[in-house]
Motif scaffolding. Structure first.
Motif, PDB file in Angstrom:
ATOM      1  N   LYS A   1      -0.752   2.946  -4.514  1.00 48.68           N
ATOM      2  CA  LYS A   1      -1.605   3.827  -3.719  1.00 48.68           C
ATOM      3  C   LYS A   1      -3.085   3.458  -3.792  1.00 48.68           C
ATOM      4  CE  LYS A   1       1.772   6.306  -2.152  1.00 48.68           C
ATOM      5  NZ  LYS A   1       2.095   6.367  -0.745  1.00 48.68           N
ATOM      6  N   ALA A   2      -3.484   2.591  -4.710  1.00 44.77           N
ATOM      7  CA  ALA A   2      -4.874   2.133  -4.774  1.00 44.77           C
ATOM      8  C   ALA A   2      -5.161   1.090  -3.685  1.00 44.77           C
ATOM      9  CB  ALA A   2      -5.179   1.543  -6.149  1.00 44.77           C
TER      10      ALA A   2
ATOM     11  N   THR B   1      -5.176  -0.481   0.115  1.00 45.42           N
ATOM     12  CA  THR B   1      -5.196  -0.062   1.514  1.00 45.42           C
ATOM     13  C   THR B   1      -4.710  -1.172   2.442  1.00 45.42           C
ATOM     14  OG1 THR B   1      -7.515  -0.712   1.808  1.00 45.42           O
ATOM     15  CG2 THR B   1      -7.078   1.578   1.131  1.00 45.42           C
ATOM     16  N   GLN B   2      -4.799  -2.422   1.992  1.00 49.82           N
ATOM     17  CA  GLN B   2      -4.368  -3.557   2.819  1.00 49.82           C
ATOM     18  C   GLN B   2      -4.093  -4.759   1.931  1.00 49.82           C
ATOM     19  OE1 GLN B   2      -7.224  -4.631   5.837  1.00 49.82           O
ATOM     20  NE2 GLN B   2      -6.116  -6.465   6.416  1.00 49.82           N
TER      21      GLN B   2
ATOM     22  N   PRO C   1       0.803  -1.229   0.000  1.00 51.22           N
ATOM     23  CA  PRO C   1       0.000   0.000   0.000  1.00 51.22           C
ATOM     24  C   PRO C   1       0.840   1.285   0.000  1.00 51.22           C
ATOM     25  CG  PRO C   1      -0.856  -1.559   1.606  1.00 51.22           C
ATOM     26  CD  PRO C   1       0.475  -2.092   1.146  1.00 51.22           C
TER      27      PRO C   1
ATOM     28  N   HIS D   1      -7.312  -5.186  -0.366  1.00 56.37           N
ATOM     29  CA  HIS D   1      -8.372  -4.196  -0.179  1.00 56.37           C
ATOM     30  C   HIS D   1      -7.937  -2.942  -0.907  1.00 56.37           C
ATOM     31  CE1 HIS D   1     -10.611  -6.333   3.088  1.00 56.37           C
ATOM     32  NE2 HIS D   1      -9.459  -6.983   3.110  1.00 56.37           N
ATOM     33  N   LEU D   2      -8.843  -2.421  -1.733  1.00 52.81           N
ATOM     34  CA  LEU D   2      -8.551  -1.235  -2.516  1.00 52.81           C
ATOM     35  C   LEU D   2      -9.400  -0.067  -2.044  1.00 52.81           C
ATOM     36  CD1 LEU D   2      -8.545  -3.890  -4.661  1.00 52.81           C
ATOM     37  CD2 LEU D   2      -7.570  -2.086  -6.054  1.00 52.81           C
ATOM     38  N   ARG D   3      -8.952   1.116  -2.398  1.00 50.37           N
ATOM     39  CA  ARG D   3      -9.747   2.307  -2.096  1.00 50.37           C
ATOM     40  C   ARG D   3     -11.128   2.139  -2.716  1.00 50.37           C
ATOM     41  NH1 ARG D   3      -6.425   5.261   0.538  1.00 50.37           N
ATOM     42  NH2 ARG D   3      -4.232   5.312   0.039  1.00 50.37           N
ATOM     43  N   GLY D   4     -12.115   2.704  -2.093  1.00 45.58           N
ATOM     44  CA  GLY D   4     -13.479   2.562  -2.577  1.00 45.58           C
ATOM     45  C   GLY D   4     -14.168   1.321  -2.043  1.00 45.58           C
TER      46      GLY D   4
END
Length: 164
Positions: free
Chosen positions: A47-48, A50-51, A43, A69-72
């Protein structure tokens, strides 16, 4: 979660939407694979994300799985079909919480250089027919976004491996 279409390592070249970007890094291929193994590092440069959670025990190889896990709020389950450290890894999404893709794969090719290594990151995507015009239109922006992640990787490796 819904299943995505099964694809192989060549999908990054044959997909309806393909991207390939490269970066020269001042670290060895083995050090780059240390970064790939580090779930907390991903991450920081992609940058997309998150985990990242590895869901298979080490040692990793073909068949290794992880959840990202991605943004959004998007979640993806991945399976690696290539694990040839320190030269290449490749995986596909086997399932996703999003309906934005029908198939997704990434391949990381690593070549040693005189000053470290060169990473070529290839991505293949297929989308539902209704989204194809949007992806076609935004392809240059998506390509620049992916290239920016490699710039973040260079900054990450310069920071964490500068003493080597």
């Amino acid at each position: 979660m819904r299943d995505l279409r099964d694809v192989d390592a060549d999908f990054v070249e044959t997909a309806p939407f393909s991207f390939a970007n490269s970066v020269d890094l001042a670290i060895t291929p083995d050090q780059l694979f240390e970064v790939f193994l580090n779930a907390e590092a991903w991450p920081q440069w992609v940058k997309a994300l998150t985990q990242v959670t590895w869901t298979s025990p080490q040692p990793f190889g073909p068949g290794t799985t992880r959840t990202v896990h991605l943004r959004g709020g998007i979640v993806g389950d991945e399976e690696f079909f290539t694990w040839d450290a320190p030269r290449q890894i490749a995986f596909r999404f086997i399932a996703s919480s999003s309906r934005l893709t029908t198939a997704f794969s990434e391949r990381y090719d690593v070549e040693p250089t005189a000053d470290g290594c060169r990473l070529t990151w290839s991505v293949g995507i297929d989308v539902p027919r209704a989204l194809a015009p949007v992806v076609r239109l935004t392809h240059p922006l998506l390509d620049r976004l992916l290239a920016s992640f490699l710039t973040h990787l260079r900054h990450y490796t310069d920071k964490h491996y500068s003493a080597n």
